[in-house]
Design a protein around this motif. Sequence first.
Motif, PDB file in Angstrom:
ATOM      1  N   LEU A   1      81.283  32.372  50.356  1.00 46.29           N
ATOM      2  CA  LEU A   1      81.570  31.141  51.108  1.00 46.29           C
ATOM      3  C   LEU A   1      81.560  31.427  52.604  1.00 46.29           C
ATOM      4  CD1 LEU A   1      84.505  29.827  48.908  1.00 46.29           C
ATOM      5  CD2 LEU A   1      82.312  28.658  49.198  1.00 46.29           C
ATOM      6  N   GLU A   2      80.987  30.525  53.376  1.00 49.74           N
ATOM      7  CA  GLU A   2      80.998  30.647  54.826  1.00 49.74           C
ATOM      8  C   GLU A   2      82.160  29.838  55.401  1.00 49.74           C
ATOM      9  OE1 GLU A   2      79.054  32.552  56.529  1.00 49.74           O
ATOM     10  OE2 GLU A   2      77.615  33.114  54.961  1.00 49.74           O
ATOM     11  N   VAL A   3      82.597  30.248  56.599  1.00 45.08           N
ATOM     12  CA  VAL A   3      83.728  29.564  57.238  1.00 45.08           C
ATOM     13  C   VAL A   3      83.435  28.086  57.424  1.00 45.08           C
ATOM     14  CG1 VAL A   3      85.126  29.425  59.337  1.00 45.08           C
ATOM     15  CG2 VAL A   3      84.502  31.660  58.405  1.00 45.08           C
ATOM     16  N   ASP A   4      82.196  27.759  57.810  1.00 43.87           N
ATOM     17  CA  ASP A   4      81.844  26.345  58.028  1.00 43.87           C
ATOM     18  C   ASP A   4      81.896  25.538  56.735  1.00 43.87           C
ATOM     19  OD1 ASP A   4      81.426  26.925  60.663  1.00 43.87           O
ATOM     20  OD2 ASP A   4      79.240  27.153  60.475  1.00 43.87           O
ATOM     21  N   ASP A   5      81.683  26.225  55.590  1.00 42.98           N
ATOM     22  CA  ASP A   5      81.684  25.524  54.299  1.00 42.98           C
ATOM     23  C   ASP A   5      83.076  25.042  53.913  1.00 42.98           C
ATOM     24  OD1 ASP A   5      78.982  26.064  54.019  1.00 42.98           O
ATOM     25  OD2 ASP A   5      79.319  27.917  52.904  1.00 42.98           O
ATOM     26  N   ILE A   6      84.098  25.771  54.339  1.00 44.81           N
ATOM     27  CA  ILE A   6      85.435  25.552  53.783  1.00 44.81           C
ATOM     28  C   ILE A   6      86.399  24.873  54.753  1.00 44.81           C
ATOM     29  CG2 ILE A   6      85.193  27.511  52.210  1.00 44.81           C
ATOM     30  CD1 ILE A   6      86.952  29.092  54.139  1.00 44.81           C
ATOM     31  N   SER A   7      85.869  24.335  55.827  1.00 49.47           N
ATOM     32  CA  SER A   7      86.742  23.637  56.777  1.00 49.47           C
ATOM     33  C   SER A   7      87.497  22.515  56.071  1.00 49.47           C
ATOM     34  CB  SER A   7      85.921  23.044  57.930  1.00 49.47           C
ATOM     35  OG  SER A   7      85.275  24.075  58.644  1.00 49.47           O
ATOM     36  N   TYR A   8      88.791  22.533  56.240  1.00 49.08           N
ATOM     37  CA  TYR A   8      89.684  21.512  55.671  1.00 49.08           C
ATOM     38  C   TYR A   8      89.748  21.554  54.143  1.00 49.08           C
ATOM     39  CZ  TYR A   8      89.040  19.772  60.409  1.00 49.08           C
ATOM     40  OH  TYR A   8      88.964  19.681  61.779  1.00 49.08           O
ATOM     41  N   TRP A   9      89.310  22.640  53.557  1.00 45.73           N
ATOM     42  CA  TRP A   9      89.424  22.771  52.104  1.00 45.73           C
ATOM     43  C   TRP A   9      90.870  23.068  51.721  1.00 45.73           C
ATOM     44  CZ3 TRP A   9      85.147  25.766  49.034  1.00 45.73           C
ATOM     45  CH2 TRP A   9      83.949  25.043  49.081  1.00 45.73           C
ATOM     46  N   SER A  10      91.265  22.530  50.581  1.00 48.37           N
ATOM     47  CA  SER A  10      92.570  22.870  50.028  1.00 48.37           C
ATOM     48  C   SER A  10      92.420  24.107  49.139  1.00 48.37           C
ATOM     49  CB  SER A  10      93.112  21.716  49.189  1.00 48.37           C
ATOM     50  OG  SER A  10      92.340  21.559  48.009  1.00 48.37           O
ATOM     51  N   PHE A  11      93.543  24.644  48.716  1.00 54.44           N
ATOM     52  CA  PHE A  11      93.501  25.792  47.802  1.00 54.44           C
ATOM     53  C   PHE A  11      92.753  25.438  46.520  1.00 54.44           C
ATOM     54  CE2 PHE A  11      95.373  27.895  44.074  1.00 54.44           C
ATOM     55  CZ  PHE A  11      95.020  29.209  44.345  1.00 54.44           C
ATOM     56  N   LEU A  12      92.966  24.218  46.008  1.00 56.31           N
ATOM     57  CA  LEU A  12      92.291  23.806  44.776  1.00 56.31           C
ATOM     58  C   LEU A  12      90.781  23.681  44.981  1.00 56.31           C
ATOM     59  CD1 LEU A  12      94.748  21.165  43.250  1.00 56.31           C
ATOM     60  CD2 LEU A  12      94.335  23.523  42.501  1.00 56.31           C
ATOM     61  N   ASP A  13      90.360  23.169  46.165  1.00 54.51           N
ATOM     62  CA  ASP A  13      88.925  23.111  46.469  1.00 54.51           C
ATOM     63  C   ASP A  13      88.324  24.516  46.450  1.00 54.51           C
ATOM     64  OD1 ASP A  13      88.994  20.342  46.885  1.00 54.51           O
ATOM     65  OD2 ASP A  13      89.483  20.572  49.002  1.00 54.51           O
TER      66      ASP A  13
ATOM     67  N   HIS B   1      80.794  34.388  42.183  1.00 53.97           N
ATOM     68  CA  HIS B   1      80.353  34.438  43.581  1.00 53.97           C
ATOM     69  C   HIS B   1      79.635  33.147  43.906  1.00 53.97           C
ATOM     70  CE1 HIS B   1      78.120  35.831  47.138  1.00 53.97           C
ATOM     71  NE2 HIS B   1      79.078  36.751  47.251  1.00 53.97           N
ATOM     72  N   PHE B   2      80.016  32.493  45.005  1.00 53.22           N
ATOM     73  CA  PHE B   2      79.520  31.151  45.312  1.00 53.22           C
ATOM     74  C   PHE B   2      78.009  31.133  45.528  1.00 53.22           C
ATOM     75  CE2 PHE B   2      78.754  27.494  48.154  1.00 53.22           C
ATOM     76  CZ  PHE B   2      79.333  26.482  47.395  1.00 53.22           C
ATOM     77  N   SER B   3      77.457  32.166  46.167  1.00 55.41           N
ATOM     78  CA  SER B   3      76.028  32.181  46.495  1.00 55.41           C
ATOM     79  C   SER B   3      75.162  32.632  45.324  1.00 55.41           C
ATOM     80  CB  SER B   3      75.763  33.095  47.696  1.00 55.41           C
ATOM     81  OG  SER B   3      76.458  32.632  48.836  1.00 55.41           O
ATOM     82  N   THR B   4      75.605  33.675  44.620  1.00 56.06           N
ATOM     83  CA  THR B   4      74.779  34.255  43.557  1.00 56.06           C
ATOM     84  C   THR B   4      75.180  33.817  42.156  1.00 56.06           C
ATOM     85  OG1 THR B   4      76.205  36.208  43.323  1.00 56.06           O
ATOM     86  CG2 THR B   4      74.457  36.308  44.995  1.00 56.06           C
ATOM     87  N   ASN B   5      76.387  33.247  42.039  1.00 54.31           N
ATOM     88  CA  ASN B   5      76.949  32.836  40.741  1.00 54.31           C
ATOM     89  C   ASN B   5      77.220  34.019  39.817  1.00 54.31           C
ATOM     90  OD1 ASN B   5      77.930  30.537  39.365  1.00 54.31           O
ATOM     91  ND2 ASN B   5      76.190  30.582  37.973  1.00 54.31           N
ATOM     92  N   ASP B   6      77.226  35.239  40.359  1.00 51.93           N
ATOM     93  CA  ASP B   6      77.538  36.423  39.550  1.00 51.93           C
ATOM     94  C   ASP B   6      79.017  36.427  39.177  1.00 51.93           C
ATOM     95  OD1 ASP B   6      74.976  37.375  39.739  1.00 51.93           O
ATOM     96  OD2 ASP B   6      75.386  38.632  41.489  1.00 51.93           O
ATOM     97  N   PRO B   7      79.347  36.810  37.944  1.00 55.80           N
ATOM     98  CA  PRO B   7      80.757  36.923  37.561  1.00 55.80           C
ATOM     99  C   PRO B   7      81.408  38.107  38.263  1.00 55.80           C
ATOM    100  CG  PRO B   7      79.342  37.704  35.793  1.00 55.80           C
ATOM    101  CD  PRO B   7      78.430  37.134  36.821  1.00 55.80           C
ATOM    102  N   ARG B   8      82.582  37.895  38.814  1.00 58.03           N
ATOM    103  CA  ARG B   8      83.295  38.931  39.552  1.00 58.03           C
ATOM    104  C   ARG B   8      84.752  38.964  39.120  1.00 58.03           C
ATOM    105  NH1 ARG B   8      79.670  42.043  41.629  1.00 58.03           N
ATOM    106  NH2 ARG B   8      81.093  42.787  43.263  1.00 58.03           N
ATOM    107  N   VAL B   9      85.434  40.039  39.501  1.00 60.83           N
ATOM    108  CA  VAL B   9      86.868  40.168  39.243  1.00 60.83           C
ATOM    109  C   VAL B   9      87.537  40.565  40.550  1.00 60.83           C
ATOM    110  CG1 VAL B   9      88.669  41.322  37.912  1.00 60.83           C
ATOM    111  CG2 VAL B   9      86.431  40.914  36.874  1.00 60.83           C
ATOM    112  N   ALA B  10      88.627  39.891  40.889  1.00 56.97           N
ATOM    113  CA  ALA B  10      89.347  40.165  42.135  1.00 56.97           C
ATOM    114  C   ALA B  10      90.818  40.410  41.848  1.00 56.97           C
ATOM    115  CB  ALA B  10      89.196  39.004  43.110  1.00 56.97           C
ATOM    116  N   LEU B  11      91.431  41.187  42.731  1.00 56.39           N
ATOM    117  CA  LEU B  11      92.861  41.455  42.657  1.00 56.39           C
ATOM    118  C   LEU B  11      93.525  40.740  43.827  1.00 56.39           C
ATOM    119  CD1 LEU B  11      94.768  43.163  40.853  1.00 56.39           C
ATOM    120  CD2 LEU B  11      94.662  44.925  42.619  1.00 56.39           C
TER     121      LEU B  11
END
Length: 350
Positions: A35-47, A81-91
């Motif tokens: 995700l780019e910073v410009d993409d998420i302006s004013y996004w909520s946590f749920l978005d 991953h938003f750009s590639t749609n690859d499944p990922r795991v995060a901590l």
Amino acid sequence: LISDIINKSSIAVVHFNSKGIVQFFNDPATAITGLEVDDISYWSFLDFANALGISKLHIKSILDSFALNGFLYNKAIEYSHFSTNDPRVALLSGVEFSHGSNLSGYVIFVEDITEYGIIHKKIAYSDRLNLIAEFAASTAHEIRNPLTTVRGFLQLQKKREANDRHRSHYHIMIDEIDRVDQLISEYLMLARNSSFHKKETVSISALFTQLLPLITAEANLNGVEVVVNNLPDGICLGNLNELKQVFLNICKNALDAMTNGGCLSIEGANIDNTYSIIIKDNGVGINNEVLDHIFEPFFTTKEKGSGLGLSVSKRIIESHQGFISVQSLIGKGTSFHITIPLLITQHMVE
């Protein structure tokens, strides 16, 4: 200065205000999420969570942790991953902070641990193979010797038996003994290190020329058409019998998946000193849950399957420094993609 330091950190940092709206998103967060910073302006946590495909169960767990404890610690979540749609795991870890008695917002720290998960799976897979190796090495001969004796006496009695009905009983018993012997062979294949086996120059197109009559004969019994699109010449250094076992096993699985007829296609390509083989069927397909475990030892969906065929195939291909993968869609079919490095001869270099 603090912003620059955070941006150069290897950990992704996301800041939400008290209403859950994104306020800050550092460079590692962009790399991890796509995700780019410009993409998420004013996004909520749920978005934010929905865009990354985070499950409702994970979302609830994160929100509950902040509500009950005021912090989040080492929460593993799956996302795409938003750009590639690859499944990922995060901590995820995080903390809420306040100004006086008023809640000011939340900071969440995100670390991509996908590679750690892959390594862990490989270690677990290796441990299981080592366990099989120990079992196979210690018991195979002890089992095989009496089986050979029993099989020999059954064959002798079958020849002496005059009653055709009773002769068929002997045939069934011998077939079952042969099935056990095949299972032992698969155990031993997993136990052995194929890289120590005798290797020879193998023509992949010639190998398939030998196999096609066997594959076609069984396909005809199932009402399946076999189509060979292209099989260019290519020479690899390998074990001929092991490679035959791999391709026969995959083709047999494909035929089993087409109970009402269909088409089995085999296609080869010689690309950048590797030989690529695609074996594809248009059978029932495999769901994602099964697909994730398809190469694991003892995992099978067949009533009489051992769950070792594809594990053995993977072991053989990897011992030839190759790679095997599978893609499938329910109702559309399954394709196996195998790549094997070719032998680079002096003639090819010149």
